[in-house]
Write a protein that holds these residues in place. Structure first.
Motif, PDB file in Angstrom:
ATOM      1  N   GLY A   1       0.929  -1.584  -0.043  1.00  0.00           N
ATOM      2  CA  GLY A   1       0.023  -0.136  -0.241  1.00  0.00           C
ATOM      3  C   GLY A   1       1.176   0.805  -0.115  1.00  0.00           C
ATOM      4  O   GLY A   1       0.240   2.817   0.418  1.00  0.00           O
ATOM      5  N   HIS A   2       2.182   1.029   0.195  1.00  0.00           N
ATOM      6  CA  HIS A   2       3.109   2.868  -0.531  1.00  0.00           C
ATOM      7  C   HIS A   2       2.865   3.447  -1.202  1.00  0.00           C
ATOM      8  O   HIS A   2       2.281   2.883  -2.533  1.00  0.00           O
ATOM      9  CB  HIS A   2       4.257   1.918  -0.732  1.00  0.00           C
ATOM     10  N   TYR A   3       3.010   4.610  -0.738  1.00  0.00           N
ATOM     11  CA  TYR A   3       2.756   5.600  -2.165  1.00  0.00           C
ATOM     12  C   TYR A   3       4.122   5.845  -2.877  1.00  0.00           C
ATOM     13  O   TYR A   3       4.377   7.097  -2.212  1.00  0.00           O
ATOM     14  CB  TYR A   3       1.812   7.117  -1.054  1.00  0.00           C
ATOM     15  N   VAL A   4       3.665   5.301  -3.541  1.00  0.00           N
ATOM     16  CA  VAL A   4       4.929   5.356  -4.704  1.00  0.00           C
ATOM     17  C   VAL A   4       4.198   4.568  -6.010  1.00  0.00           C
ATOM     18  O   VAL A   4       3.240   3.766  -6.297  1.00  0.00           O
ATOM     19  CB  VAL A   4       5.816   5.357  -4.044  1.00  0.00           C
ATOM     20  N   ARG A   5       4.536   5.198  -7.549  1.00  0.00           N
ATOM     21  CA  ARG A   5       4.745   4.714  -8.477  1.00  0.00           C
ATOM     22  C   ARG A   5       5.192   4.059  -9.131  1.00  0.00           C
ATOM     23  O   ARG A   5       6.672   3.760  -9.108  1.00  0.00           O
ATOM     24  CB  ARG A   5       4.155   5.676  -9.185  1.00  0.00           C
ATOM     25  N   ARG A   6       5.208   2.724  -9.843  1.00  0.00           N
ATOM     26  CA  ARG A   6       5.623   1.947 -10.488  1.00  0.00           C
ATOM     27  C   ARG A   6       5.673   1.685 -11.795  1.00  0.00           C
ATOM     28  O   ARG A   6       4.291   1.613 -12.127  1.00  0.00           O
ATOM     29  CB  ARG A   6       5.604   0.380 -10.350  1.00  0.00           C
ATOM     30  N   LEU A   7       6.645   2.720 -13.205  1.00  0.00           N
ATOM     31  CA  LEU A   7       6.615   3.135 -14.476  1.00  0.00           C
ATOM     32  C   LEU A   7       6.827   1.144 -15.074  1.00  0.00           C
ATOM     33  O   LEU A   7       8.147   1.533 -14.975  1.00  0.00           O
ATOM     34  CB  LEU A   7       6.423   3.768 -14.715  1.00  0.00           C
ATOM     35  N   GLU A   8       6.056   0.820 -16.112  1.00  0.00           N
ATOM     36  CA  GLU A   8       6.689  -0.295 -16.703  1.00  0.00           C
ATOM     37  C   GLU A   8       6.398   0.114 -18.251  1.00  0.00           C
ATOM     38  O   GLU A   8       5.589   0.580 -18.350  1.00  0.00           O
ATOM     39  CB  GLU A   8       6.095  -1.581 -16.542  1.00  0.00           C
ATOM     40  N   HIS A   9       7.525  -0.001 -19.230  1.00  0.00           N
ATOM     41  CA  HIS A   9       7.453   0.343 -20.565  1.00  0.00           C
ATOM     42  C   HIS A   9       8.597   0.061 -21.139  1.00  0.00           C
ATOM     43  O   HIS A   9       9.721  -0.210 -21.299  1.00  0.00           O
ATOM     44  CB  HIS A   9       7.506   1.903 -20.919  1.00  0.00           C
ATOM     45  N   ASN A  10       8.262  -0.461 -22.364  1.00  0.00           N
ATOM     46  CA  ASN A  10       9.404  -1.555 -23.370  1.00  0.00           C
ATOM     47  C   ASN A  10      10.132  -2.309 -22.166  1.00  0.00           C
ATOM     48  O   ASN A  10      11.183  -2.712 -22.614  1.00  0.00           O
ATOM     49  CB  ASN A  10       9.651  -0.236 -24.253  1.00  0.00           C
ATOM     50  N   GLY A  11       9.118  -3.011 -21.550  1.00  0.00           N
ATOM     51  CA  GLY A  11      10.214  -3.475 -20.421  1.00  0.00           C
ATOM     52  C   GLY A  11      11.161  -3.287 -19.717  1.00  0.00           C
ATOM     53  O   GLY A  11      11.756  -3.632 -18.911  1.00  0.00           O
ATOM     54  N   GLU A  12      11.027  -1.724 -19.604  1.00  0.00           N
ATOM     55  CA  GLU A  12      11.917  -0.936 -18.790  1.00  0.00           C
ATOM     56  C   GLU A  12      11.018  -0.788 -17.719  1.00  0.00           C
ATOM     57  O   GLU A  12      10.151  -0.183 -17.611  1.00  0.00           O
ATOM     58  CB  GLU A  12      12.826   0.260 -18.901  1.00  0.00           C
TER      59      GLU A  12
ATOM     60  N   ILE B   1       1.657  10.812  -6.949  1.00  0.00           N
ATOM     61  CA  ILE B   1       0.679  11.479  -7.117  1.00  0.00           C
ATOM     62  C   ILE B   1       0.692  12.475  -6.180  1.00  0.00           C
ATOM     63  O   ILE B   1       1.106  13.945  -6.231  1.00  0.00           O
ATOM     64  CB  ILE B   1      -0.668  10.689  -8.065  1.00  0.00           C
ATOM     65  N   ASP B   2       0.732  11.768  -4.901  1.00  0.00           N
ATOM     66  CA  ASP B   2       0.014  12.451  -3.395  1.00  0.00           C
ATOM     67  C   ASP B   2       1.199  13.054  -3.269  1.00  0.00           C
ATOM     68  O   ASP B   2       1.522  11.951  -1.985  1.00  0.00           O
ATOM     69  CB  ASP B   2      -0.685  11.923  -2.776  1.00  0.00           C
ATOM     70  N   LYS B   3       1.575  14.787  -2.935  1.00  0.00           N
ATOM     71  CA  LYS B   3       3.463  14.169  -3.030  1.00  0.00           C
ATOM     72  C   LYS B   3       3.056  14.662  -0.797  1.00  0.00           C
ATOM     73  O   LYS B   3       3.795  14.256  -0.743  1.00  0.00           O
ATOM     74  CB  LYS B   3       3.334  15.396  -3.181  1.00  0.00           C
ATOM     75  N   SER B   4       2.267  14.947  -0.518  1.00  0.00           N
ATOM     76  CA  SER B   4       2.063  14.938   0.846  1.00  0.00           C
ATOM     77  C   SER B   4       2.615  13.390   1.414  1.00  0.00           C
ATOM     78  O   SER B   4       2.302  13.010   2.400  1.00  0.00           O
ATOM     79  CB  SER B   4       0.940  15.284   1.115  1.00  0.00           C
ATOM     80  N   LYS B   5       1.654  12.412   0.421  1.00  0.00           N
ATOM     81  CA  LYS B   5       2.025  11.294   0.991  1.00  0.00           C
ATOM     82  C   LYS B   5       2.785  10.174   0.750  1.00  0.00           C
ATOM     83  O   LYS B   5       3.383   9.257   0.923  1.00  0.00           O
ATOM     84  CB  LYS B   5       0.695  10.666   1.273  1.00  0.00           C
ATOM     85  N   ASP B   6       4.243  10.962  -0.422  1.00  0.00           N
ATOM     86  CA  ASP B   6       4.713  10.056  -1.101  1.00  0.00           C
ATOM     87  C   ASP B   6       6.169   9.138  -0.256  1.00  0.00           C
ATOM     88  O   ASP B   6       6.490  10.067   0.515  1.00  0.00           O
ATOM     89  CB  ASP B   6       5.900  11.447  -2.152  1.00  0.00           C
ATOM     90  N   GLN B   7       5.972   8.014  -0.344  1.00  0.00           N
ATOM     91  CA  GLN B   7       6.890   7.281   0.058  1.00  0.00           C
ATOM     92  C   GLN B   7       8.180   6.621  -0.313  1.00  0.00           C
ATOM     93  O   GLN B   7       8.948   5.785  -0.286  1.00  0.00           O
ATOM     94  CB  GLN B   7       5.759   6.116   1.265  1.00  0.00           C
TER      95      GLN B   7
ATOM     96  N   LYS C   1      -4.256  10.398  -0.741  1.00  0.00           N
ATOM     97  CA  LYS C   1      -4.886   9.342   0.404  1.00  0.00           C
ATOM     98  C   LYS C   1      -6.349   9.806   1.183  1.00  0.00           C
ATOM     99  O   LYS C   1      -7.539   8.761   1.137  1.00  0.00           O
ATOM    100  CB  LYS C   1      -4.286  10.198   1.535  1.00  0.00           C
ATOM    101  N   CYS C   2      -7.220  11.585   0.124  1.00  0.00           N
ATOM    102  CA  CYS C   2      -8.461  11.403   0.914  1.00  0.00           C
ATOM    103  C   CYS C   2      -9.094  10.174   0.177  1.00  0.00           C
ATOM    104  O   CYS C   2     -10.247   9.946   0.146  1.00  0.00           O
ATOM    105  CB  CYS C   2      -8.532  12.910   0.581  1.00  0.00           C
ATOM    106  N   ASP C   3      -9.042  10.206  -0.681  1.00  0.00           N
ATOM    107  CA  ASP C   3      -9.511   8.994  -2.469  1.00  0.00           C
ATOM    108  C   ASP C   3      -9.654   7.793  -0.884  1.00  0.00           C
ATOM    109  O   ASP C   3     -10.600   6.947  -1.408  1.00  0.00           O
ATOM    110  CB  ASP C   3      -9.463   9.248  -3.339  1.00  0.00           C
ATOM    111  N   ILE C   4      -8.524   6.930  -0.769  1.00  0.00           N
ATOM    112  CA  ILE C   4      -8.547   6.037  -0.319  1.00  0.00           C
ATOM    113  C   ILE C   4      -8.760   6.066   0.773  1.00  0.00           C
ATOM    114  O   ILE C   4      -9.907   4.751   0.849  1.00  0.00           O
ATOM    115  CB  ILE C   4      -6.502   6.072   0.047  1.00  0.00           C
ATOM    116  N   ARG C   5      -9.363   6.443   1.842  1.00  0.00           N
ATOM    117  CA  ARG C   5     -10.029   6.639   2.523  1.00  0.00           C
ATOM    118  C   ARG C   5     -11.734   6.638   2.406  1.00  0.00           C
ATOM    119  O   ARG C   5     -12.326   5.704   2.945  1.00  0.00           O
ATOM    120  CB  ARG C   5     -10.059   7.670   3.639  1.00  0.00           C
TER     121      ARG C   5
END
Length: 368
Positions: free
Chosen positions: A141-152, A159-165, A189-193
């Protein structure tokens, strides 16, 4: 409601009903919502909760992974209707996180046990559990993004910088990132609640975890129990070695500290460094804390930076970031960071996390 919470498929070549996902459930709102959301989307969810210090009845209220949290995670899984397991990792956690925390303080450094926990128990060991269960991915449930493009695969800020981990996940390796998924990184985070309420979770208003989970009352009391010699009295000296007073244990001091020094002086004094060899706390003016050069060890790169590459670095979790350039050193596995502008109170033991725009390219531990 769920249309507002569309997420990237956990696997591009498998439908949800074919995808087995282990979800690390701490008992908090975020990991609970991640697990229930995936279950509602048709994924084959297996909830896993780690018992890290269940025998510590004095754990601070509101800290993560306490006894109540294990109960909350189990209740969420039972209510949603997916499997849930509790794994006892107390001995491993004690050795790799709690004892490391005390040892780091005894070296005169300021530790970050949450990173060590992610680096060892939560990712290294939970990923092995994921493989043992024949699952496809490990979800947190970490607030961080995993982006994948062309195998990379890239690790990016939430997106929520106040909760970015992302700061706490810099030690994640490339191999680990291939199996990890962070479905909450694209939401606030407000949307997750709101989603927690939609799912009818009783923990929808549960406060976020605060501070370090295994600390009972204070850092110093916790370390004093683990390492009694940490409270030996010693001298407080200025940068020239002049004795200004006496301290009641180096464990009570951190670099950059101003209050609670217990000495009178005609100008504000700050802890400049902690000399473990002499059991001394060295204090001085704020100018002595302003630095531009940082040396890093135990590096982890998700993308190898080029020599002199311009980057942004975070020197503590609350740091907004500083522009810098990064260089290799003659010593293997180490690097030198030169900040564009001086920064106050850089402390050995903290992490220096390196960013290229929104992307985490890696980092290391500050040792000088």
């Amino acid at each position: 409601m769920l249309k507002e919470f569309e997420i990237e498929p956990l696997l591009k070549d498998k439908a949800p009903h074919q995808t087995k996902a282990v979800v690390a459930m701490s008992g908090g709102v975020d990991s609970s919502v991640a697990a229930v959301l995936l279950h509602h989307l048709g994924y084959r969810v297996i909830g896993v909760t780690l018992q890290l210090y269940g025998s510590n009845a004095n754990a601070r209220k509101g800290a993560c992974c306490a006894g109540q949290d294990i109960y909350d995670a189990k209740r969420v899984a039972e209510g949603a209707g997916f499997s849930h397991y509790i794994l006892n990792y107390e001995e491993i956690f004690k050795k790799e996180v709690i004892e490391d925390f005390a040892d780091t303080y005894m070296r005169g450094e300021t530790p970050i046990p949450c990173i060590k926990c992610n680096q060892t128990v939560k990712f290294r060991d939970l990923l092995q559990v994921t493989k043992n269960l024949g699952a496809d991915v490990l979800v947190t449930g970490h607030y961080v993004r995993r982006l994948e493009h062309n195998g990379e695969v890239k690790l990016c800020r939430s997106i929520d910088k106040s909760k970015d981990q992302s700061y706490f996940l810099f030690a994640t390796t490339k191999d680990q990132l291939r199996l990890l998924r962070f479905p909450l990184g694209g939401f606030y985070k407000c949307d997750i609640r709101k989603l927690a309420k939609y799912f009818g979770l009783q923990i929808s208003e549960k406060p976020d975890s605060q501070d370090i989970c295994f600390v009972s009352k204070s850092y110093s009391e916790t370390i004093a129990k683990l390492v009694p010699q940490s409270v030996q009295k010693g001298k407080i000296v200025d940068t020239n070695g002049k004795v200004l007073g006496e301290h009641n244990g180096i464990v009570n001091f951190t670099v950059g500290q101003r209050k609670g020094l217990g000495i009178a002086h005609n100008e504000p004094l700050y802890v400049i460094r902690i000399s473990t060899e002499n059991n001394e706390v060295v204090v001085g003016p704020i100018s002595a804390l302003m630095q531009k050069k940082i040396l890093l060890k135990e590096l982890n790169w998700l993308e190898q930076p080029k020599e002199g590459m311009e980057v942004t670095v975070k020197l503590r979790s609350s740091h907004a970031g500083s522009l810098a350039a990064i260089y290799p050193t003659e010593e293997k596995g180490k690097a030198c960071v030169i900040l564009n502008d001086e920064y106050f109170g850089i402390s050995p033991g903290q992490a220096c996390v390196v960013y290229k725009n929104e992307q985490v390219i890696g980092g290391g531990w500050i040792y000088k």
